[in-house]
Design a protein around this motif. Structure first.
Motif, short mmCIF file in Angstrom:
data_model
loop_
_atom_site.label_atom_id
_atom_site.label_comp_id
_atom_site.label_asym_id
_atom_site.label_seq_id
_atom_site.Cartn_x
_atom_site.Cartn_y
_atom_site.Cartn_z
N TYR A 171 0.84 -1.18 0.00
CA TYR A 171 0.00 0.00 0.00
C TYR A 171 0.88 1.24 0.00
O TYR A 171 2.08 1.17 0.25
N MET A 172 0.27 2.37 -0.30
CA MET A 172 1.01 3.62 -0.34
C MET A 172 0.20 4.68 0.38
O MET A 172 -1.02 4.76 0.21
N LEU A 173 0.86 5.50 1.18
CA LEU A 173 0.21 6.58 1.88
C LEU A 173 0.36 7.86 1.06
O LEU A 173 1.47 8.24 0.68
N THR A 174 -0.75 8.49 0.74
CA THR A 174 -0.75 9.77 0.02
C THR A 174 -1.41 10.82 0.90
O THR A 174 -1.93 10.52 1.98
N SER A 175 -1.45 12.03 0.43
CA SER A 175 -2.12 13.10 1.18
C SER A 175 -3.63 12.85 1.26
O SER A 175 -4.32 13.43 2.08
N TYR A 176 -4.16 11.97 0.40
CA TYR A 176 -5.59 11.64 0.41
C TYR A 176 -5.89 10.41 1.25
O TYR A 176 -7.04 10.05 1.44
#
Length: 70
Positions: free
Chosen positions: A53-58
């Motif tokens: 998974y990837m953490l974004t500002s959203y």
């Protein structure tokens, strides 16, 4: 110089002192740039996102969500 990300190419980059911060190398009195093939970079990104998974500002982007889109 453009190549895919096979381990032998990454080893050659290491021996030549090529990094993502310093992609330039000098050979035969000329400056050359070492780049990875964009199609292989995109494929690696896709595979990584599908497995992890990837953490974004959203928020988080999960591989399960991407599989539904792809």
């Amino acid at each position: 110089m453009v190549c895919h990300q096979a381990s032998n190419n990454r080893s050659a980059y290491n021996e030549l002192g090529v990094t993502y911060r310093t992609p330039k190398l000098s050979m035969d009195n000329s400056n050359n740039f070492a780049l990875s093939d964009i199609s292989h970079l995109l494929k690696s990104l896709r595979n990584t996102l599908l497995k992890h998974y990837m953490l974004t500002s959203y928020g988080f982007i999960y591989g399960k969500s991407l599989k539904k889109i792809i």
